[in-house]
Scaffold this motif. Structure first.
Motif, PDB file in Angstrom:
ATOM      1  N   ALA B 113     119.361 -28.199 -42.997  1.00 28.33           N
ATOM      2  CA  ALA B 113     118.419 -28.340 -41.796  1.00 28.33           C
ATOM      3  C   ALA B 113     117.147 -29.238 -42.178  1.00 28.33           C
ATOM      4  N   LYS B 114     116.321 -29.204 -43.149  1.00 25.49           N
ATOM      5  CA  LYS B 114     115.296 -29.744 -43.370  1.00 25.49           C
ATOM      6  C   LYS B 114     115.508 -31.534 -43.675  1.00 25.49           C
ATOM      7  N   LYS B 115     116.753 -31.608 -44.201  1.00 28.77           N
ATOM      8  CA  LYS B 115     117.253 -32.867 -44.300  1.00 28.77           C
ATOM      9  C   LYS B 115     117.506 -33.611 -43.200  1.00 28.77           C
ATOM     10  N   ALA B 116     118.128 -32.901 -42.264  1.00 31.87           N
ATOM     11  CA  ALA B 116     118.549 -33.287 -41.029  1.00 31.87           C
ATOM     12  C   ALA B 116     117.345 -33.555 -40.131  1.00 31.87           C
ATOM     13  N   ALA B 117     116.419 -32.745 -40.162  1.00 31.93           N
ATOM     14  CA  ALA B 117     114.976 -32.918 -39.409  1.00 31.93           C
ATOM     15  C   ALA B 117     114.326 -34.183 -39.728  1.00 31.93           C
ATOM     16  N   VAL B 118     114.441 -34.371 -41.006  1.00 30.34           N
ATOM     17  CA  VAL B 118     113.678 -35.632 -41.765  1.00 30.34           C
ATOM     18  C   VAL B 118     114.647 -37.078 -41.109  1.00 30.34           C
ATOM     19  N   ARG B 119     115.867 -36.754 -41.111  1.00 32.63           N
ATOM     20  CA  ARG B 119     116.661 -37.956 -40.364  1.00 32.63           C
ATOM     21  C   ARG B 119     116.483 -38.153 -39.051  1.00 32.63           C
ATOM     22  N   GLY B 120     116.090 -36.952 -38.487  1.00 33.29           N
ATOM     23  CA  GLY B 120     116.008 -36.955 -36.938  1.00 33.29           C
ATOM     24  C   GLY B 120     115.068 -37.716 -36.572  1.00 33.29           C
ATOM     25  N   TYR B 121     114.051 -37.546 -37.434  1.00 36.56           N
ATOM     26  CA  TYR B 121     112.774 -38.672 -37.027  1.00 36.56           C
ATOM     27  C   TYR B 121     112.982 -39.984 -37.683  1.00 36.56           C
ATOM     28  N   GLY B 122     114.197 -40.166 -38.239  1.00 36.07           N
ATOM     29  CA  GLY B 122     114.536 -41.729 -38.532  1.00 36.07           C
ATOM     30  C   GLY B 122     113.978 -41.775 -40.233  1.00 36.07           C
ATOM     31  N   GLY B 123     113.758 -40.753 -40.909  1.00 32.96           N
ATOM     32  CA  GLY B 123     113.383 -40.763 -42.361  1.00 32.96           C
ATOM     33  C   GLY B 123     114.596 -41.127 -43.275  1.00 32.96           C
ATOM     34  N   GLN B 124     114.600 -41.475 -44.344  1.00 28.43           N
ATOM     35  CA  GLN B 124     115.404 -41.714 -45.226  1.00 28.43           C
ATOM     36  C   GLN B 124     115.432 -40.533 -46.305  1.00 28.43           C
ATOM     37  N   VAL B 125     116.390 -39.905 -46.554  1.00 31.52           N
ATOM     38  CA  VAL B 125     116.218 -38.697 -47.443  1.00 31.52           C
ATOM     39  C   VAL B 125     116.748 -39.116 -48.934  1.00 31.52           C
ATOM     40  N   VAL B 126     116.361 -39.188 -49.776  1.00 36.46           N
ATOM     41  CA  VAL B 126     116.798 -39.489 -51.184  1.00 36.46           C
ATOM     42  C   VAL B 126     116.598 -38.338 -52.047  1.00 36.46           C
ATOM     43  N   GLU B 127     117.900 -37.861 -52.507  1.00 37.53           N
ATOM     44  CA  GLU B 127     117.819 -36.530 -53.285  1.00 37.53           C
ATOM     45  C   GLU B 127     117.600 -36.577 -54.732  1.00 37.53           C
ATOM     46  N   CYS B 128     116.945 -35.521 -55.264  1.00 38.24           N
ATOM     47  CA  CYS B 128     116.667 -35.494 -56.598  1.00 38.24           C
ATOM     48  C   CYS B 128     117.103 -34.305 -57.290  1.00 38.24           C
ATOM     49  N   GLU B 129     117.109 -33.765 -58.546  1.00 40.02           N
ATOM     50  CA  GLU B 129     117.495 -32.751 -59.147  1.00 40.02           C
ATOM     51  C   GLU B 129     116.150 -31.748 -58.588  1.00 40.02           C
ATOM     52  N   PRO B 130     116.438 -30.349 -58.589  1.00 44.13           N
ATOM     53  CA  PRO B 130     115.307 -29.593 -58.135  1.00 44.13           C
ATOM     54  C   PRO B 130     114.449 -29.122 -59.344  1.00 44.13           C
ATOM     55  N   SER B 131     113.888 -30.219 -60.030  1.00 46.14           N
ATOM     56  CA  SER B 131     112.800 -30.145 -61.144  1.00 46.14           C
ATOM     57  C   SER B 131     111.778 -31.315 -61.005  1.00 46.14           C
ATOM     58  N   THR B 132     110.766 -30.958 -61.688  1.00 41.59           N
ATOM     59  CA  THR B 132     109.669 -31.702 -61.567  1.00 41.59           C
ATOM     60  C   THR B 132     109.966 -32.992 -62.099  1.00 41.59           C
ATOM     61  N   SER B 133     110.463 -33.205 -63.370  1.00 37.57           N
ATOM     62  CA  SER B 133     110.631 -34.323 -64.005  1.00 37.57           C
ATOM     63  C   SER B 133     111.735 -35.370 -63.152  1.00 37.57           C
ATOM     64  N   SER B 134     112.846 -34.547 -62.499  1.00 41.02           N
ATOM     65  CA  SER B 134     114.011 -35.476 -61.740  1.00 41.02           C
ATOM     66  C   SER B 134     112.991 -35.925 -60.382  1.00 41.02           C
ATOM     67  N   ARG B 135     112.081 -35.186 -59.818  1.00 46.96           N
ATOM     68  CA  ARG B 135     111.314 -35.679 -58.680  1.00 46.96           C
ATOM     69  C   ARG B 135     110.630 -36.911 -59.188  1.00 46.96           C
ATOM     70  N   GLU B 136     109.923 -36.676 -59.994  1.00 46.29           N
ATOM     71  CA  GLU B 136     108.899 -37.726 -60.465  1.00 46.29           C
ATOM     72  C   GLU B 136     109.948 -39.157 -60.730  1.00 46.29           C
TER      73      GLU B 136
END
Lengths: 323, 323
Positions: B113-136
């Motif tokens: 739902a959160k990914k869909a909401a971002v896309r709903g406003y025209g944002g592009q979602v890029v996924e990372c693993e759920p860790s700080t190192s992957s996010r960075e």
């Protein structure tokens, strides 16, 4: 037992007097807009938020008008009604503001939360069996014993004049409305809207919105006489009651059309309003929005008032939690 | 990669500029009052309803200020952030208004739902693993590829100046506030409130409200240096992040005290606000109200601003449905 159900049709003077009388006891509720719903419908929607009203519903207007219009002598005997819904709550609120007794007759099977809410405003709950005959017998006994003034939930000119202040505020705050949509049950809110709009804004079309599962007003409107159903079943529990002579007077003269919504459409509209507007509205309120969402062509390009009639819901038992 | 996290402390001039810049992109949200909560606390509470803000939270202010403050050249490369919450949504909303690219890095485990909401406003979602190192790592890659401007959720002077417009509206609309209470997570809203109130209303005491389960700001405040916790667990999911240098600057200088609320107190306050005020607020918003309800003596007799920060909740998964 005093009754006001013979055809004493209130006039716009009564609305002005009502507004003066109740102004300090009610909220002048805000009108909200929503880019989301405007984009969805192509209309400009103006939501009159009676969910923010005292006691959580527009009913506080009519109840306060009845209570504060009583002479001191009549008021001393108190007021009474039979309602397990918003009217009982609102009458308790208004009587509490005037510090007079109030008795609400309710089926013993009504939810404890509703009884507690009435008592929370200082109302006395008298229980009856869940049948019309028991309700009438118990209510007659209450009135005989107390001499209380009976304030009917909608078929009462004082109540209709009070509800009419809602549309008065709406047209004072929003110019050039081409349509107003409000839910219809017994017809108190719609009658008040008819009374105000036919005077202040006669070009504004008045649409009543009704659950398809309790479409007695729709069938009355189409057939030209009052039809009452026995115990219709709808989630919009404030809209189960039938039209009566006074409300039929207004509905038959001033309503442009009655639009219907299914139970699923009502729940969807309610969910969307909560999700996008961040407001708590009850199913009866959502009926008006639901009919606009399914009749977009009728409203696109127009300035439309939408009366959100109340916000009293059981937060622990929401319709979208049931699947 | 452009960053604005070195200690460029925004001043009140920046707040005025921000308000001019974002005014047409945000709501001037209403201030509501509640007889129920006034009676309960003995205080006069003024609720600034950022739950009605664009994209459902105050974060639209800071995001819009960052986006609309970019030169056309910088804007062309777009903006980016990492946030699975209101900031990602708000940055997408603001970028959409300017019609520039926006990338939000989110853990692949974030709710659809959160990914869909971002896309709903025209944002592009890029996924990372759920860790700080992957996010960075993923975020650095996004920025390297796009040249996007990094808009940090709170440790950014543009964002703080944007959030500061909320308290500016509040003191413009409500005179003589003796206290303002707002929730604290990373400290963006509190820092903005400090920035505005220390200039426009220096006698107003600023209280930060924090979940006891994520009390890193409280412990930072008491110990005099930033303490960051690893993955605190609270229902107020917007308040899990730690203070950073810019927000610490404001918190350490201008906050009168930080008050704590337990998870049960947060849920109770949220439920009461929905039930009595008929508004949808998220748990993070309820933290401010919860701390007032449990510290009545501190606020009784005072005029108190309460910032209800947002209203983005999963209506199908409410905390009082879990028992």
């Amino acid at each position: 037992m005093k009754q006001h159900t013979s055809l004493t049709v209130p006039g716009f003077d009564d609305v002005i007097a009502a507004h003066d009388r109740i102004a300090s006891h009610i909220h002048r509720t805000p009108v909200l807009t929503s880019q989301f719903f405007d984009d969805m419908t192509g209309a400009s929607l103006f939501f009159k938020c009676e969910n923010f009203q005292k006691a959580g519903a527009f009913k506080a207007r009519g109840a306060a008008n009845a209570v504060f219009g009583l002479s001191d002598t009549d008021a001393a005997a108190g007021v009474a009604t039979h309602s397990s819904g918003n009217h009982g709550l609102s009458l308790s609120y208004a009587a509490g503001r005037r510090n007079i007794p109030v008795t609400v007759v309710m089926p013993r099977t009504a939810p404890d939360a509703k009884k507690a809410a009435v008592r929370g405003y200082g109302g006395q709950v008298v229980e009856c069996e869940p049948s019309t005959s028991s309700r009438e017998a118990v209510f007659a006994e209450v009135v005989a014993k107390t001499g209380a003034d009976f304030v009917h939930p909608y078929n009462d000119p004082r109540v209709i004049a009070g509800q009419a202040t809602c549309s008065k505020e709406l047209v004072e705050d929003v110019a050039d409305l081409e349509a107003v949509v409000a839910p219809i049950g017994g017809g108190g809110m719609i009658s008040g809207s008819c009374l105000t709009l036919s005077t202040l804004s006669p070009d504004t079309k008045i649409f009543a919105a009704e659950p398809k599962n309790a479409d007695d007003a729709y069938r009355s409107f189409k057939s030209g006489h009052i039809i009452a159903d026995d115990a219709p079943d709808t989630i919009a529990d404030g809209l189960k009651v039938p039209l009566k002579d006074l409300t039929w007077h207004f509905v038959s003269r001033h309503v442009a059309d009655i639009l219907l919504a299914t139970e699923a459409e009502i729940v969807d509209a309610m969910y969307l309003a909560w999700q996008r507007m961040k407001i708590v509205i009850e199913p009866s309120s959502a009926v008006a929005l639901a009919t606009i969402l399914k009749n977009k062509d009728q409203f696109a390009g127009k300035r439309v008032g939408v009366i959100l009639t109340g916000g009293n819901v059981d937060l622990k038992n929401l319709p979208w939690m049931k699947s």
